[in-house]
Design a protein around this motif. Structure first.
Motif, mmCIF file in Angstrom:
data_model
loop_
_atom_site.group_PDB
_atom_site.id
_atom_site.type_symbol
_atom_site.label_atom_id
_atom_site.label_comp_id
_atom_site.label_asym_id
_atom_site.label_seq_id
_atom_site.Cartn_x
_atom_site.Cartn_y
_atom_site.Cartn_z
ATOM 1 N N MET A 16 16.739 0.466 -11.402
ATOM 2 C CA MET A 16 16.788 -0.524 -12.477
ATOM 3 C C MET A 16 18.228 -0.765 -12.933
ATOM 4 O O MET A 16 18.620 -1.898 -13.222
ATOM 5 C CB MET A 16 15.932 -0.051 -13.658
ATOM 6 N N ILE A 17 19.021 0.306 -12.986
ATOM 7 C CA ILE A 17 20.430 0.177 -13.375
ATOM 8 C C ILE A 17 21.185 -0.667 -12.354
ATOM 9 O O ILE A 17 21.945 -1.575 -12.712
ATOM 10 C CB ILE A 17 21.079 1.574 -13.520
ATOM 11 N N ILE A 18 20.958 -0.385 -11.074
ATOM 12 C CA ILE A 18 21.622 -1.152 -10.012
ATOM 13 C C ILE A 18 21.194 -2.612 -10.064
ATOM 14 O O ILE A 18 22.017 -3.529 -9.878
ATOM 15 C CB ILE A 18 21.302 -0.537 -8.630
ATOM 16 N N LEU A 19 19.911 -2.863 -10.329
ATOM 17 C CA LEU A 19 19.405 -4.232 -10.460
ATOM 18 C C LEU A 19 20.158 -4.996 -11.544
ATOM 19 O O LEU A 19 20.621 -6.130 -11.325
ATOM 20 C CB LEU A 19 17.911 -4.201 -10.773
ATOM 21 N N CYS A 20 20.293 -4.372 -12.726
ATOM 22 C CA CYS A 20 20.988 -5.027 -13.841
ATOM 23 C C CYS A 20 22.457 -5.280 -13.516
ATOM 24 O O CYS A 20 23.000 -6.353 -13.829
ATOM 25 C CB CYS A 20 20.875 -4.167 -15.108
ATOM 26 N N GLY B 99 0.806 -1.211 0.000
ATOM 27 C CA GLY B 99 0.000 0.000 0.000
ATOM 28 C C GLY B 99 0.835 1.255 0.000
ATOM 29 O O GLY B 99 0.363 2.326 -0.312
ATOM 30 N N LYS B 100 2.124 1.111 0.351
ATOM 31 C CA LYS B 100 3.000 2.287 0.412
ATOM 32 C C LYS B 100 3.951 2.371 -0.770
ATOM 33 O O LYS B 100 4.870 3.166 -0.781
ATOM 34 C CB LYS B 100 3.834 2.226 1.702
ATOM 35 N N THR B 101 3.738 1.530 -1.771
ATOM 36 C CA THR B 101 4.734 1.467 -2.848
ATOM 37 C C THR B 101 4.115 1.772 -4.202
ATOM 38 O O THR B 101 4.218 1.003 -5.136
ATOM 39 C CB THR B 101 5.385 0.075 -2.896
ATOM 40 N N GLY B 102 3.433 2.880 -4.305
ATOM 41 C CA GLY B 102 2.866 3.255 -5.602
ATOM 42 C C GLY B 102 3.907 3.919 -6.474
ATOM 43 O O GLY B 102 5.024 4.198 -6.075
ATOM 44 N N GLY B 103 3.522 4.204 -7.714
ATOM 45 C CA GLY B 103 4.403 4.902 -8.635
ATOM 46 C C GLY B 103 5.327 3.963 -9.376
ATOM 47 O O GLY B 103 5.214 2.749 -9.321
ATOM 48 N N LYS B 104 6.291 4.588 -10.082
ATOM 49 C CA LYS B 104 7.210 3.819 -10.915
ATOM 50 C C LYS B 104 8.496 3.503 -10.174
ATOM 51 O O LYS B 104 8.860 4.169 -9.216
ATOM 52 C CB LYS B 104 7.529 4.611 -12.190
ATOM 53 N N VAL B 105 9.172 2.479 -10.661
ATOM 54 C CA VAL B 105 10.502 2.163 -10.146
ATOM 55 C C VAL B 105 11.491 3.141 -10.780
ATOM 56 O O VAL B 105 11.465 3.371 -11.991
ATOM 57 C CB VAL B 105 10.887 0.711 -10.480
ATOM 58 N N LYS B 106 12.357 3.724 -9.978
ATOM 59 C CA LYS B 106 13.313 4.709 -10.485
ATOM 60 C C LYS B 106 14.314 4.044 -11.430
ATOM 61 O O LYS B 106 14.676 2.875 -11.263
ATOM 62 C CB LYS B 106 14.054 5.374 -9.328
ATOM 63 N N ARG C 254 4.781 -3.135 -16.587
ATOM 64 C CA ARG C 254 4.952 -1.708 -16.307
ATOM 65 C C ARG C 254 6.367 -1.398 -15.811
ATOM 66 O O ARG C 254 6.816 -0.268 -15.868
ATOM 67 C CB ARG C 254 3.928 -1.245 -15.265
ATOM 68 N N VAL C 255 7.060 -2.431 -15.332
ATOM 69 C CA VAL C 255 8.437 -2.249 -14.867
ATOM 70 C C VAL C 255 9.426 -2.837 -15.862
ATOM 71 O O VAL C 255 10.420 -2.201 -16.222
ATOM 72 C CB VAL C 255 8.624 -2.899 -13.478
ATOM 73 N N PHE C 256 9.136 -4.061 -16.320
ATOM 74 C CA PHE C 256 10.006 -4.730 -17.283
ATOM 75 C C PHE C 256 9.287 -4.783 -18.624
ATOM 76 O O PHE C 256 8.410 -5.633 -18.834
ATOM 77 C CB PHE C 256 10.347 -6.145 -16.800
ATOM 78 N N ASP C 257 9.617 -3.849 -19.516
ATOM 79 C CA ASP C 257 8.919 -3.776 -20.802
ATOM 80 C C ASP C 257 9.363 -4.916 -21.719
ATOM 81 O O ASP C 257 10.231 -5.721 -21.376
ATOM 82 C CB ASP C 257 9.136 -2.414 -21.467
ATOM 83 N N THR D 78 24.635 -6.694 -18.841
ATOM 84 C CA THR D 78 25.606 -5.634 -19.119
ATOM 85 C C THR D 78 25.048 -4.650 -20.137
ATOM 86 O O THR D 78 25.111 -3.431 -19.950
ATOM 87 C CB THR D 78 26.926 -6.238 -19.651
ATOM 88 N N HIS D 79 24.491 -5.189 -21.230
ATOM 89 C CA HIS D 79 23.912 -4.332 -22.275
ATOM 90 C C HIS D 79 22.728 -3.534 -21.733
ATOM 91 O O HIS D 79 22.560 -2.358 -22.072
ATOM 92 C CB HIS D 79 23.477 -5.177 -23.464
ATOM 93 N N LEU D 80 21.906 -4.178 -20.903
ATOM 94 C CA LEU D 80 20.748 -3.483 -20.335
ATOM 95 C C LEU D 80 21.192 -2.343 -19.425
ATOM 96 O O LEU D 80 20.636 -1.233 -19.484
ATOM 97 C CB LEU D 80 19.878 -4.465 -19.546
ATOM 98 N N ALA D 81 22.203 -2.595 -18.586
ATOM 99 C CA ALA D 81 22.699 -1.546 -17.692
ATOM 100 C C ALA D 81 23.263 -0.374 -18.489
ATOM 101 O O ALA D 81 22.999 0.796 -18.176
ATOM 102 C CB ALA D 81 23.769 -2.115 -16.759
ATOM 103 N N GLU D 82 24.021 -0.675 -19.547
ATOM 104 C CA GLU D 82 24.582 0.388 -20.392
ATOM 105 C C GLU D 82 23.479 1.180 -21.082
ATOM 106 O O GLU D 82 23.549 2.407 -21.185
ATOM 107 C CB GLU D 82 25.529 -0.226 -21.429
ATOM 108 N N HIS D 83 22.452 0.452 -21.571
ATOM 109 C CA HIS D 83 21.345 1.133 -22.242
ATOM 110 C C HIS D 83 20.588 2.034 -21.269
ATOM 111 O O HIS D 83 20.245 3.177 -21.611
ATOM 112 C CB HIS D 83 20.389 0.106 -22.840
#
Length: 356
Positions: free
Chosen positions: A17-21, A6-13, A76-79, A100-105
């Motif tokens: 996403m870069i740190i995740l990759c 309930g406290k986690t609305g909106g988009k992922v920054k 909505r997060v992973f297109d 690696t390519h995703l993080a660079e992109h």
């Protein structure tokens, strides 16, 4: 769990996403099993929303779903592009390169956004300040000066009468003066999202604007070539790379031309010939693609193309900013000159006729 969601609305920054990759890439290179890697990035992320999503992905993977399909459950997060690159890594057995390519992109996309925001932030701020100054002058300052001029019976020239009419309009119809552009902007945005024909025509007009048009073209072409490079370097074939890269192009006219490139390639034409027929790419870029095709080293050619567009985008954004700033300053100066001439002109003319 419900309380946290309930406290986690909106988009992922984008930063998360870069740190995740980057984390997934490092863990995969270290030989960590994918479900353990997912658990590690889930526990280390600072984003509560992303943590919830990765929890769902972890459960799906642990129950036998392949990683790319587990990610596809959160579009909505992973297109489709993100999922497609991960699926490509799964097919080739080289997920680390895909991440690696995703993080660079994502880093490149973040840099492009920063440059675009930099280009529009200052002009918008100056435009708002200009509107505020004009409003104060027309509503608070000019009326008092005009009352003095008319009370003295001075001869009122045309440019002074125009200033009086403008001042009266601001005093009586300020809500229309400011409300009309805002309403038109809102209506245009709604129509842009709902009417494909309207959006296409707007995109076509934007490309034809001086200064702004070439910048929009270069930014969209930079996005296309960069993402095409990411997909192709990840082992995706040319047709699928074209289709995926087309998705990152925002301008509909350019998107249509890239679709024509894909159709020409499907008909048996080379990529270089198809790009040339689109008439959207500079001759230098087409030449780089041709060198890559002829030499069989397309990855090196794509690096050169990306370098070219990165430089072009930087130059275009700086040129646009460099043009807009002095243009707004000139407009401000002309308005102030008009007010000074309209107010003090009749005073000077009347004083010059006085006999002492």
């Amino acid at each position: 769990q419900k309380e946290r969601r309930g406290k986690t609305g909106g988009k992922v920054k984008l930063k998360d996403m870069i740190i995740l990759c980057m984390h997934l890439e490092q863990l995969d290179r270290a030989g960590v099993p994918i479900h353990d890697a997912i658990a590690d990035v889930r526990d280390s992320t600072d984003s509560a929303k992303l943590r919830d999503i990765m929890t769902g992905v972890y459960e799906a993977v642990r129950n036998g779903t392949i990683f790319s399909k587990a990610l596809a459950a959160y579009p909505r997060v992973f297109d489709s592009v993100f999922v497609g690159l991960v699926a490509s890594g799964e097919r080739t057995g080289n997920l680390s390169d895909s991440f690696t390519h995703l993080a660079e992109h994502l880093k490149w996309s973040s840099d492009i956004r920063r440059k675009v925001k930099k280009a529009v932030r200052y002009p918008i701020a100056v435009l708002l300040m200009l509107s505020g100054v004009i409003t104060v002058l027309m509503i608070a300052v000019v009326p008092k000066l005009i009352d003095f001029i008319t009370s003295q019976g001075f001869t009122i020239p045309l440019h002074t009468r125009a200033l009086i009419a403008t001042s009266h309009a601001f005093q009586n119809y300020w809500y229309l003066i400011f409300g009309t552009p805002i309403a038109l902007l809102i209506i245009s945005k709604i129509m842009y999202r709902t009417s494909e024909a309207f959006a296409y025509n707007v995109d076509a007009i934007m490309l034809k604007l001086p200064i702004l048009g070439p910048t929009i073209r270069k930014i969209n072409m930079a996005r296309f070539t960069h993402f095409f490079s990411v997909m192709f370097s990840s082992g995706v074939d040319i047709l699928d790379s074209l289709e995926a890269a087309k998705g990152v192009v925002a301008n509909r006219v350019l998107k249509e031309s890239i679709n024509m490139v894909k159709e020409n390639v499907m008909e048996g034409n080379t990529l270089t010939a198809s790009l040339r027929m689109s008439n959207q790419f500079p001759t230098l870029v087409v030449r780089m693609f041709k060198v890559g095709e002829d030499s069989g080293n397309m990855n090196n050619a794509l690096e050169n193309v990306n370098f070219f567009y990165n430089r072009e985008v930087n130059d275009s954004v700086e040129a646009m900013t460099g043009f807009i700033q002095p243009a707004l300053t000139v407009v401000m100066g002309l308005i102030i000159f008009w007010i000074i001439a309209a107010v003090f002109g009749p005073l000077y003319e009347s004083f010059s006729k006085m006999k002492f």
